[in-house]
Design a protein around this motif. Structure first.
Motif, PDB file in Angstrom:
ATOM      1  N   PRO A   1       0.829  -1.209   0.000  1.00  0.00           N
ATOM      2  CA  PRO A   1       0.000   0.000   0.000  1.00  0.00           C
ATOM      3  C   PRO A   1       0.860   1.254   0.000  1.00  0.00           C
ATOM      4  O   PRO A   1       2.079   1.193   0.168  1.00  0.00           O
ATOM      5  N   ALA A   2       0.227   2.390  -0.189  1.00  0.00           N
ATOM      6  CA  ALA A   2       0.944   3.659  -0.188  1.00  0.00           C
ATOM      7  C   ALA A   2       1.553   3.934   1.177  1.00  0.00           C
ATOM      8  O   ALA A   2       1.089   3.426   2.203  1.00  0.00           O
ATOM      9  N   THR A   3       2.586   4.739   1.192  1.00  0.00           N
ATOM     10  CA  THR A   3       3.226   5.152   2.444  1.00  0.00           C
ATOM     11  C   THR A   3       3.556   6.638   2.362  1.00  0.00           C
ATOM     12  O   THR A   3       3.604   7.216   1.275  1.00  0.00           O
ATOM     13  N   GLY A   4       3.785   7.235   3.520  1.00  0.00           N
ATOM     14  CA  GLY A   4       4.277   8.613   3.550  1.00  0.00           C
ATOM     15  C   GLY A   4       3.247   9.690   3.310  1.00  0.00           C
ATOM     16  O   GLY A   4       3.597  10.857   3.156  1.00  0.00           O
ATOM     17  N   GLY A   5       1.957   9.326   3.238  1.00  0.00           N
ATOM     18  CA  GLY A   5       0.934  10.355   3.131  1.00  0.00           C
ATOM     19  C   GLY A   5       0.604  10.808   1.727  1.00  0.00           C
ATOM     20  O   GLY A   5      -0.281  11.643   1.546  1.00  0.00           O
ATOM     21  N   GLU A   6       1.308  10.303   0.723  1.00  0.00           N
ATOM     22  CA  GLU A   6       0.977  10.683  -0.650  1.00  0.00           C
ATOM     23  C   GLU A   6       0.741   9.441  -1.498  1.00  0.00           C
ATOM     24  O   GLU A   6       1.190   8.347  -1.161  1.00  0.00           O
ATOM     25  N   VAL A   7       0.024   9.623  -2.598  1.00  0.00           N
ATOM     26  CA  VAL A   7      -0.315   8.519  -3.491  1.00  0.00           C
ATOM     27  C   VAL A   7       0.078   8.949  -4.898  1.00  0.00           C
ATOM     28  O   VAL A   7      -0.605   9.760  -5.533  1.00  0.00           O
ATOM     29  N   LEU A   8       1.179   8.408  -5.398  1.00  0.00           N
ATOM     30  CA  LEU A   8       1.723   8.866  -6.672  1.00  0.00           C
ATOM     31  C   LEU A   8       0.858   8.461  -7.857  1.00  0.00           C
ATOM     32  O   LEU A   8       0.930   9.082  -8.915  1.00  0.00           O
ATOM     33  N   TRP A   9       0.028   7.407  -7.686  1.00  0.00           N
ATOM     34  CA  TRP A   9      -0.818   6.971  -8.790  1.00  0.00           C
ATOM     35  C   TRP A   9      -2.216   7.594  -8.737  1.00  0.00           C
ATOM     36  O   TRP A   9      -3.077   7.274  -9.555  1.00  0.00           O
ATOM     37  N   LEU A  10      -2.443   8.501  -7.806  1.00  0.00           N
ATOM     38  CA  LEU A  10      -3.762   9.122  -7.657  1.00  0.00           C
ATOM     39  C   LEU A  10      -4.138   9.904  -8.911  1.00  0.00           C
ATOM     40  O   LEU A  10      -3.322  10.628  -9.476  1.00  0.00           O
TER      41      LEU A  10
ATOM     42  N   TYR B   1      -9.982  11.241   1.505  1.00  0.00           N
ATOM     43  CA  TYR B   1     -10.405   9.879   1.841  1.00  0.00           C
ATOM     44  C   TYR B   1      -9.716   8.879   0.932  1.00  0.00           C
ATOM     45  O   TYR B   1      -9.236   7.833   1.377  1.00  0.00           O
ATOM     46  N   LEU B   2      -9.662   9.176  -0.361  1.00  0.00           N
ATOM     47  CA  LEU B   2      -9.028   8.266  -1.317  1.00  0.00           C
ATOM     48  C   LEU B   2      -7.566   8.032  -0.962  1.00  0.00           C
ATOM     49  O   LEU B   2      -7.066   6.902  -1.026  1.00  0.00           O
ATOM     50  N   VAL B   3      -6.866   9.095  -0.587  1.00  0.00           N
ATOM     51  CA  VAL B   3      -5.452   8.974  -0.205  1.00  0.00           C
ATOM     52  C   VAL B   3      -5.320   8.095   1.031  1.00  0.00           C
ATOM     53  O   VAL B   3      -4.460   7.218   1.102  1.00  0.00           O
ATOM     54  N   ALA B   4      -6.183   8.317   2.014  1.00  0.00           N
ATOM     55  CA  ALA B   4      -6.129   7.508   3.239  1.00  0.00           C
ATOM     56  C   ALA B   4      -6.381   6.038   2.945  1.00  0.00           C
ATOM     57  O   ALA B   4      -5.700   5.156   3.479  1.00  0.00           O
ATOM     58  N   VAL B   5      -7.357   5.758   2.081  1.00  0.00           N
ATOM     59  CA  VAL B   5      -7.699   4.376   1.743  1.00  0.00           C
ATOM     60  C   VAL B   5      -6.527   3.653   1.087  1.00  0.00           C
ATOM     61  O   VAL B   5      -6.293   2.467   1.348  1.00  0.00           O
ATOM     62  N   GLN B   6      -5.767   4.378   0.273  1.00  0.00           N
ATOM     63  CA  GLN B   6      -4.649   3.741  -0.434  1.00  0.00           C
ATOM     64  C   GLN B   6      -3.517   3.328   0.509  1.00  0.00           C
ATOM     65  O   GLN B   6      -2.616   2.589   0.113  1.00  0.00           O
ATOM     66  N   HIS B   7      -3.565   3.782   1.749  1.00  0.00           N
ATOM     67  CA  HIS B   7      -2.570   3.383   2.749  1.00  0.00           C
ATOM     68  C   HIS B   7      -2.968   2.105   3.491  1.00  0.00           C
ATOM     69  O   HIS B   7      -2.210   1.613   4.328  1.00  0.00           O
TER      70      HIS B   7
ATOM     71  N   PRO C   1       0.794  14.489  -7.645  1.00  0.00           N
ATOM     72  CA  PRO C   1       0.990  13.174  -8.246  1.00  0.00           C
ATOM     73  C   PRO C   1       0.949  13.257  -9.785  1.00  0.00           C
ATOM     74  O   PRO C   1       0.190  14.063 -10.324  1.00  0.00           O
ATOM     75  N   PRO C   2       1.803  12.480 -10.460  1.00  0.00           N
ATOM     76  CA  PRO C   2       2.689  11.425  -9.950  1.00  0.00           C
ATOM     77  C   PRO C   2       4.094  11.900  -9.553  1.00  0.00           C
ATOM     78  O   PRO C   2       4.960  11.077  -9.317  1.00  0.00           O
ATOM     79  N   THR C   3       4.306  13.218  -9.503  1.00  0.00           N
ATOM     80  CA  THR C   3       5.606  13.735  -9.078  1.00  0.00           C
ATOM     81  C   THR C   3       5.763  13.546  -7.569  1.00  0.00           C
ATOM     82  O   THR C   3       4.901  13.989  -6.807  1.00  0.00           O
ATOM     83  N   PRO C   4       6.816  12.907  -7.106  1.00  0.00           N
ATOM     84  CA  PRO C   4       6.994  12.707  -5.658  1.00  0.00           C
ATOM     85  C   PRO C   4       7.191  14.037  -4.931  1.00  0.00           C
ATOM     86  O   PRO C   4       7.728  14.994  -5.485  1.00  0.00           O
ATOM     87  N   GLY C   5       6.750  14.072  -3.687  1.00  0.00           N
ATOM     88  CA  GLY C   5       6.969  15.251  -2.867  1.00  0.00           C
ATOM     89  C   GLY C   5       5.705  15.717  -2.192  1.00  0.00           C
ATOM     90  O   GLY C   5       4.761  16.147  -2.865  1.00  0.00           O
ATOM     91  N   LEU C   6       5.665  15.617  -0.869  1.00  0.00           N
ATOM     92  CA  LEU C   6       4.526  16.080  -0.074  1.00  0.00           C
ATOM     93  C   LEU C   6       5.012  17.199   0.833  1.00  0.00           C
ATOM     94  O   LEU C   6       5.934  17.013   1.626  1.00  0.00           O
ATOM     95  N   HIS C   7       4.403  18.362   0.707  1.00  0.00           N
ATOM     96  CA  HIS C   7       4.770  19.513   1.525  1.00  0.00           C
ATOM     97  C   HIS C   7       3.666  19.746   2.558  1.00  0.00           C
ATOM     98  O   HIS C   7       2.495  19.868   2.191  1.00  0.00           O
ATOM     99  N   VAL C   8       4.045  19.800   3.816  1.00  0.00           N
ATOM    100  CA  VAL C   8       3.078  19.927   4.905  1.00  0.00           C
ATOM    101  C   VAL C   8       3.383  21.186   5.699  1.00  0.00           C
ATOM    102  O   VAL C   8       4.525  21.386   6.152  1.00  0.00           O
ATOM    103  N   GLY C   9       2.370  22.036   5.879  1.00  0.00           N
ATOM    104  CA  GLY C   9       2.534  23.272   6.628  1.00  0.00           C
ATOM    105  C   GLY C   9       2.670  24.467   5.695  1.00  0.00           C
ATOM    106  O   GLY C   9       3.251  24.370   4.607  1.00  0.00           O
ATOM    107  N   ARG C  10       2.131  25.606   6.134  1.00  0.00           N
ATOM    108  CA  ARG C  10       2.145  26.805   5.291  1.00  0.00           C
ATOM    109  C   ARG C  10       3.561  27.193   4.875  1.00  0.00           C
ATOM    110  O   ARG C  10       3.820  27.488   3.697  1.00  0.00           O
TER     111      ARG C  10
END
Length: 333
Positions: free
Chosen positions: A95-104, A137-143, A239-248
């Protein structure tokens, strides 16, 4: 016939005697809802398309196994769910990891409008239909691991009994109940604690004004004006570019370092994706004297501020029914 019609021709002939055109006609009535079900399972519009095609093929080949103990619709859902499990086993064993889904991939609202309407007298059903198609929700489900994911979809989204789910997946009721507990716990690890914060909720005047301000600030690449629209804990991915930025601060820093502030010649088209407001951006191209597709920002708005931005590439424009280009200002297309 109703959506839950039995697989029978007039006169009561059995499933084995139904010809292929009649079978296809019955199956096609459920294509959109099956596609959405597979999309929830897989997170990819394209993979869901393949899964539905495989579902129909398997259903036709196994039509003799339909015994009429459930509806034809439920039988198709059973096949579709197991098809998705096979897809996950082959294409994405983890399953996905790290909070992002590259195939979304996004799901156009215009296609979601083809779904059977939820019963307005059952607000919980309406809420579930909306919440479970939004991108958070979709991102959470993929984990989630595939089997608990399937149980969650059948139990909490479709409302099946534990006994029916166990029969569909070839498990025991105890196993299904255990998988559901694991799935719900997994969701809580990837969604806000309060259910109302899972979703941007119904679009209202505040949301529309926020989207308008976001659009205007984006066109002139005014980063300070954009920054004030974001929640402190905003999340941004592409997605599909890797990289999740969290926080303003992290999101704003990414905009600055990517050179966004120097980008000129943008135009926009408003749209809607996964029951969320979205903005399609076009960039001026001097060679063709037109604005060409650039990106699509899908926004999740909570409490009058932007909680998440998921950006998709220009390859998604055709699926969303967006123009392939925009003419120069003042010109006619």
């Amino acid at each position: 016939m109703s959506a839950d019609t039995r697989l029978e021709e007039p006169g009561g002939s059995g499933p084995g005697e139904v010809d292929e055109p009649a079978f296809s006609s019955l199956a096609e009535r459920h294509r959109r809802e099956l596609h959405v079900h597979c999309y929830r399972m897989l997170g990819s519009f394209d993979d869901a398309e393949d899964a539905v095609q495989e579902t129909f093929l398997r259903a036709w080949r196994r039509r003799e196994t339909f015994e009429g103990r459930s509806t034809f619709r439920a039988w198709l859902y059973r096949i579709a769910t197991n098809t998705c499990l096979d897809v996950l086993a082959k294409r994405r064993p983890e399953p996905a990891t790290g909070g992002e889904v590259l195939w979304l991939q996004p799901y156009p609202d215009r296609l979601l409008d083809e779904l059977p309407a939820a019963d307005a007298d059952e607000p919980e059903t309406v809420a579930v239909a909306r919440e479970t198609i939004e991108l958070a929700y979709l991102v959470a489900v993929q984990h989630l691991a595939p089997r608990p994911r399937a149980v969650l979809m059948l139990r909490d989204v479709l409302g099946w009994s534990a006994k029916d789910v166990a029969e569909a997946l070839g498990d025991s009721v105890n196993s299904v109940n255990s998988a559901l507990q694991r799935a719900r716990a997994g969701l809580r690890g990837h969604l806000p604690a309060e259910r109302q914060d899972w979703t941007g909720g119904q679009e209202d005047a505040v949301t529309r004004e926020l989207v308008r301000r976001y659009t205007e600030a984006s066109v002139v690449t005014d980063i300070p004006a954009l920054a004030v629209l974001l929640r402190d804990d905003v999340r941004c991915s592409m997605p599909p570019t890797p990289g999740l930025h969290v926080g303003r601060d992290a999101v704003v820093n990414d905009w600055v370092t990517s050179g966004f502030e120097g980008m000129k010649g943008l135009r926009t088209v408003p749209t809607a994706v996964n029951r969320q407001p979205a903005v399609a951006f076009y960039l001026w191209n001097e060679k063709v004297s037109a604005y060409l597709p650039l990106t699509i920002d899908v926004l999740r708005v909570i409490g009058g501020a932007i909680a998440e931005i998921i950006t998709f590439h220009d390859d998604q424009f055709p699926r969303l029914g967006l123009p392939e280009r925009l003419p120069a200002e003042g010109a006619t297309s």
